[in-house]
Design a protein around this motif. Structure first.
Motif, PDB file in Angstrom:
ATOM      1  N   ASN A  97      30.850  19.753  16.781  1.00  0.00           N
ATOM      2  CA  ASN A  97      29.767  20.646  16.351  1.00  0.00           C
ATOM      3  C   ASN A  97      30.020  21.205  14.958  1.00  0.00           C
ATOM      4  O   ASN A  97      29.077  21.408  14.188  1.00  0.00           O
ATOM      5  N   ILE A  98      31.297  21.460  14.640  1.00  0.00           N
ATOM      6  CA  ILE A  98      31.618  21.941  13.287  1.00  0.00           C
ATOM      7  C   ILE A  98      31.205  20.869  12.278  1.00  0.00           C
ATOM      8  O   ILE A  98      30.556  21.155  11.266  1.00  0.00           O
ATOM      9  N   VAL A  99      31.554  19.602  12.590  1.00  0.00           N
ATOM     10  CA  VAL A  99      31.218  18.491  11.676  1.00  0.00           C
ATOM     11  C   VAL A  99      29.694  18.339  11.576  1.00  0.00           C
ATOM     12  O   VAL A  99      29.134  18.278  10.470  1.00  0.00           O
ATOM     13  N   LEU A 100      29.022  18.284  12.746  1.00  0.00           N
ATOM     14  CA  LEU A 100      27.568  18.054  12.738  1.00  0.00           C
ATOM     15  C   LEU A 100      26.809  19.206  12.083  1.00  0.00           C
ATOM     16  O   LEU A 100      25.883  18.983  11.286  1.00  0.00           O
ATOM     17  N   ALA A 101      27.209  20.444  12.437  1.00  0.00           N
ATOM     18  CA  ALA A 101      26.509  21.599  11.844  1.00  0.00           C
ATOM     19  C   ALA A 101      26.733  21.618  10.338  1.00  0.00           C
ATOM     20  O   ALA A 101      25.804  21.891   9.561  1.00  0.00           O
ATOM     21  N   GLY A 102      27.951  21.274   9.895  1.00  0.00           N
ATOM     22  CA  GLY A 102      28.236  21.220   8.454  1.00  0.00           C
ATOM     23  C   GLY A 102      27.413  20.135   7.772  1.00  0.00           C
ATOM     24  O   GLY A 102      26.799  20.364   6.727  1.00  0.00           O
ATOM     25  N   LEU A 103      27.391  18.937   8.406  1.00  0.00           N
ATOM     26  CA  LEU A 103      26.639  17.816   7.818  1.00  0.00           C
ATOM     27  C   LEU A 103      25.148  18.121   7.738  1.00  0.00           C
ATOM     28  O   LEU A 103      24.453  17.634   6.844  1.00  0.00           O
ATOM     29  N   SER A 104      24.640  18.934   8.686  1.00  0.00           N
ATOM     30  CA  SER A 104      23.199  19.217   8.698  1.00  0.00           C
ATOM     31  C   SER A 104      22.762  20.006   7.461  1.00  0.00           C
ATOM     32  O   SER A 104      21.570  20.077   7.168  1.00  0.00           O
ATOM     33  N   TYR A 105      23.747  20.600   6.742  1.00  0.00           N
ATOM     34  CA  TYR A 105      23.424  21.309   5.498  1.00  0.00           C
ATOM     35  C   TYR A 105      23.547  20.393   4.282  1.00  0.00           C
ATOM     36  O   TYR A 105      23.087  20.726   3.201  1.00  0.00           O
ATOM     37  N   VAL A 106      24.227  19.241   4.474  1.00  0.00           N
ATOM     38  CA  VAL A 106      24.461  18.320   3.356  1.00  0.00           C
ATOM     39  C   VAL A 106      23.495  17.141   3.419  1.00  0.00           C
ATOM     40  O   VAL A 106      22.910  16.743   2.420  1.00  0.00           O
ATOM     41  N   LEU A 107      23.337  16.603   4.621  1.00  0.00           N
ATOM     42  CA  LEU A 107      22.474  15.433   4.820  1.00  0.00           C
ATOM     43  C   LEU A 107      21.159  15.869   5.465  1.00  0.00           C
ATOM     44  O   LEU A 107      21.073  16.973   6.022  1.00  0.00           O
ATOM     45  N   PRO A 108      20.134  15.003   5.424  1.00  0.00           N
ATOM     46  CA  PRO A 108      18.877  15.359   6.100  1.00  0.00           C
ATOM     47  C   PRO A 108      19.100  15.531   7.612  1.00  0.00           C
ATOM     48  O   PRO A 108      19.820  14.733   8.222  1.00  0.00           O
ATOM     49  N   VAL A 109      18.477  16.561   8.199  1.00  0.00           N
ATOM     50  CA  VAL A 109      18.659  16.833   9.635  1.00  0.00           C
ATOM     51  C   VAL A 109      18.211  15.613  10.451  1.00  0.00           C
ATOM     52  O   VAL A 109      18.813  15.276  11.478  1.00  0.00           O
ATOM     53  N   ALA A 110      17.164  14.919   9.978  1.00  0.00           N
ATOM     54  CA  ALA A 110      16.658  13.752  10.701  1.00  0.00           C
ATOM     55  C   ALA A 110      17.737  12.682  10.848  1.00  0.00           C
ATOM     56  O   ALA A 110      17.741  11.918  11.823  1.00  0.00           O
ATOM     57  N   LEU A 111      18.656  12.625   9.902  1.00  0.00           N
ATOM     58  CA  LEU A 111      19.744  11.647   9.957  1.00  0.00           C
ATOM     59  C   LEU A 111      20.864  12.140  10.881  1.00  0.00           C
ATOM     60  O   LEU A 111      21.347  11.405  11.746  1.00  0.00           O
ATOM     61  N   VAL A 112      21.237  13.389  10.708  1.00  0.00           N
ATOM     62  CA  VAL A 112      22.354  13.952  11.483  1.00  0.00           C
ATOM     63  C   VAL A 112      21.992  14.029  12.963  1.00  0.00           C
ATOM     64  O   VAL A 112      22.847  13.848  13.836  1.00  0.00           O
ATOM     65  N   VAL A 113      20.719  14.252  13.248  1.00  0.00           N
ATOM     66  CA  VAL A 113      20.301  14.461  14.637  1.00  0.00           C
ATOM     67  C   VAL A 113      20.480  13.191  15.471  1.00  0.00           C
ATOM     68  O   VAL A 113      20.526  13.256  16.699  1.00  0.00           O
ATOM     69  N   ARG A 114      20.647  12.045  14.799  1.00  0.00           N
ATOM     70  CA  ARG A 114      20.903  10.807  15.552  1.00  0.00           C
ATOM     71  C   ARG A 114      22.213  10.898  16.332  1.00  0.00           C
ATOM     72  O   ARG A 114      22.401  10.194  17.308  1.00  0.00           O
ATOM     73  N   ALA A 115      23.108  11.745  15.865  1.00  0.00           N
ATOM     74  CA  ALA A 115      24.403  11.908  16.544  1.00  0.00           C
ATOM     75  C   ALA A 115      24.401  13.131  17.448  1.00  0.00           C
ATOM     76  O   ALA A 115      25.461  13.643  17.803  1.00  0.00           O
ATOM     77  N   TRP A 116      23.207  13.577  17.863  1.00  0.00           N
ATOM     78  CA  TRP A 116      23.127  14.844  18.609  1.00  0.00           C
ATOM     79  C   TRP A 116      23.940  14.810  19.899  1.00  0.00           C
ATOM     80  O   TRP A 116      24.446  15.830  20.353  1.00  0.00           O
ATOM     81  N   ALA A 117      24.095  13.608  20.506  1.00  0.00           N
ATOM     82  CA  ALA A 117      24.752  13.534  21.817  1.00  0.00           C
ATOM     83  C   ALA A 117      26.275  13.531  21.721  1.00  0.00           C
ATOM     84  O   ALA A 117      26.947  13.697  22.741  1.00  0.00           O
ATOM     85  N   VAL A 118      26.813  13.362  20.520  1.00  0.00           N
ATOM     86  CA  VAL A 118      28.277  13.215  20.383  1.00  0.00           C
ATOM     87  C   VAL A 118      29.051  14.399  20.996  1.00  0.00           C
ATOM     88  O   VAL A 118      30.015  14.181  21.725  1.00  0.00           O
ATOM     89  N   PRO A 119      28.640  15.669  20.760  1.00  0.00           N
ATOM     90  CA  PRO A 119      29.402  16.775  21.370  1.00  0.00           C
ATOM     91  C   PRO A 119      29.395  16.753  22.904  1.00  0.00           C
ATOM     92  O   PRO A 119      30.251  17.349  23.537  1.00  0.00           O
ATOM     93  N   PHE A 120      28.420  16.035  23.484  1.00  0.00           N
ATOM     94  CA  PHE A 120      28.301  16.022  24.943  1.00  0.00           C
ATOM     95  C   PHE A 120      29.109  14.901  25.599  1.00  0.00           C
ATOM     96  O   PHE A 120      29.099  14.764  26.815  1.00  0.00           O
TER      97      PHE A 120
END
Lengths: 54, 363
Positions: free
Chosen positions: B308-331
């Motif tokens: 979540n630290i990585v994904l939340a950080g990336l969501s500020y750098v990359l487009p959310v539409a791209l990062v959200v593809r990895a939404w299931a990784v923390p689960f």
């Protein structure tokens, strides 16, 4: 007074804050993004879906 | 009631004639006495109730941390307590529970309060709290079984919590019968239907294919009951009692049949995780198998926070539409984590001998 950079309790609290806030940021930014794609998030109907069977 | 829920949840009642309609009926699968908890909110504006229940559930969740520490008799310094509270409210199960405003976030504080009251020698209040926690019977059935074994081992000293529990249950059942006559068969029918339309399964059933899943289910339940039997003579203030209830709650998470997205029930792993953290050095020093399981548990536990630290950080750098593809990784680790935690606590219960004199002179 010297700031102790290996002060374990402080680092643990900061790590907890970082971890916890990342979970909430993830929820706010990504889950909200996905929910915005559908009307109710959990499902499937558009607002125009008739409420009586055709 | 189910039709009203469907209208609120889906926008209209589901129609069996439409093949495209969702399978999940969103039926009302609670004993009617849950209505007594919710009755005070009946005439309040929904938006206000929604906002207030978020804060109430958050407050109750925070309150469980010192309650569990009390059950485990683990006094921790303020900074450690603060860290555990922050990590608790920032964990995926609690976050999901708060987002859904799930009743588990009411039931688990009731269980924690009941056990904290029991170890503080307030059995009557403990019995009342446990009876109230039965609004989600699937979360307390194994705990009630273990406490029954424990109580029967010394009935004369321990009957008080059971008497107050049974009396409170009698009042709740009678009030429910008055409110909704013949509710018990209707509730059982609703539970049966729930299992069909949600394709619900235990975590063991989801992780291990049949028939091995069922065999492992029976073995785990039998091993847990055996630990309860072995520790039945230990008084409520002993480490053995705390270890037994922690084991029972962790095993409840993996044995209870739930829908696949019911991550919020994993809040019940909390005392077991705390116990593993406290005893990490002893577990690490036991044998190679314990070291592997402990390392695995640590990785599975930390994984959602790290990703979540990585994904939340990336969501500020990359487009959310791209990062959200990895939404299931923390689960990825949410299903194996309860299995590893329950296995570690179960192994610990078999390995760790407790004091030879289980009962103190008085309690």
């Amino acid at each position: 007074m010297r700031l102790d950079i290996v002060h374990k309790p402080l680092w643990l609290v900061l790590a907890a804050v970082l971890g916890a806030s990342s979970v909430w940021l993830y929820a706010e930014r990504m889950v909200s993004y996905q929910i915005a794609g559908s009307v109710r998030g959990n499902c499937c109907f558009t607002a125009a879906t008739p409420t009586v069977p055709p | 009631v189910t039709r009203e829920i469907q209208e609120g949840f889906y926008g209209r009642a589901l129609d069996p004639a439409r093949p495209g309609d969702p399978k999940d009926q969103e039926g009302f699968v609670y004993p009617p006495y849950i209505a007594f908890f919710l009755a005070p909110t009946l005439h309040l504006p929904f938006a206000m109730v929604r906002k207030a229940s978020f804060w109430v559930l958050l407050g109750l969740t925070i309150a469980t941390v010192p309650l569990w520490l009390r059950v485990l008799r683990w006094p921790v310094p303020g900074w450690a307590l603060a860290s555990v509270v922050i990590l608790t409210i920032g964990s995926l199960p609690v976050m999901q529970g708060l987002k859904l405003q799930q009743m588990t976030l009411l039931v688990v504080p009731l269980i924690a309060a009941a056990l904290a009251l029991l170890v503080s020698h307030r059995p009557v209040a403990a019995g009342i709290a446990l009876a109230l926690a039965t609004i989600k019977p699937q979360l307390v059935w194994l705990l009630l079984l273990s406490l029954t074994i424990w109580t029967l081992a010394d009935w004369r000293r321990r009957y008080r919590w059971a008497a107050s529990f049974l009396l409170t249950m009698a009042v709740l059942f009678a009030a429910s019968e008055w409110y909704l006559p013949h509710w018990i068969p209707r509730f059982l029918q609703a539970v049966h239907e729930y299992r069909n339309y949600t394709a619900a399964a235990s975590i063991l059933g989801q992780m291990v294919p049949a028939p091995w899943g069922w065999m492992l289910w029976i073995l785990t339940a039998a091993a847990t009951v055996q630990v309860c039997w072995k520790n039945r003579k230990f008084a409520e203030e002993t480490p053995a009692f705390a270890a037994t209830v922690s084991l029972v709650l962790a095993v409840t998470v993996i044995l209870t049949v739930v829908s696949s997205y019911a991550l919020y029930n994993q809040i019940m792993l909390f005392p077991a995780v705390l116990m593993l953290v406290r005893e990490r050095h002893q577990i690490w020093g036991r044998n190679r198998m314990s070291r592997v399981l402990l390392s695995l548990a640590a990785i599975l536990l930390l994984w959602p926070w790290l990703t979540n630290i990585v994904l939340a950080g990336l969501s500020y750098v990359l487009p959310v539409a791209l990062v959200v593809r990895a939404w299931a990784v923390p689960f990825w680790t949410v299903l194996p984590l309860p299995l590893v935690v329950a296995a570690l606590v179960l192994i610990r219960s078999y390995h760790r001998p407790f004091a030879a004199h289980p009962e103190p002179g008085t309690s």
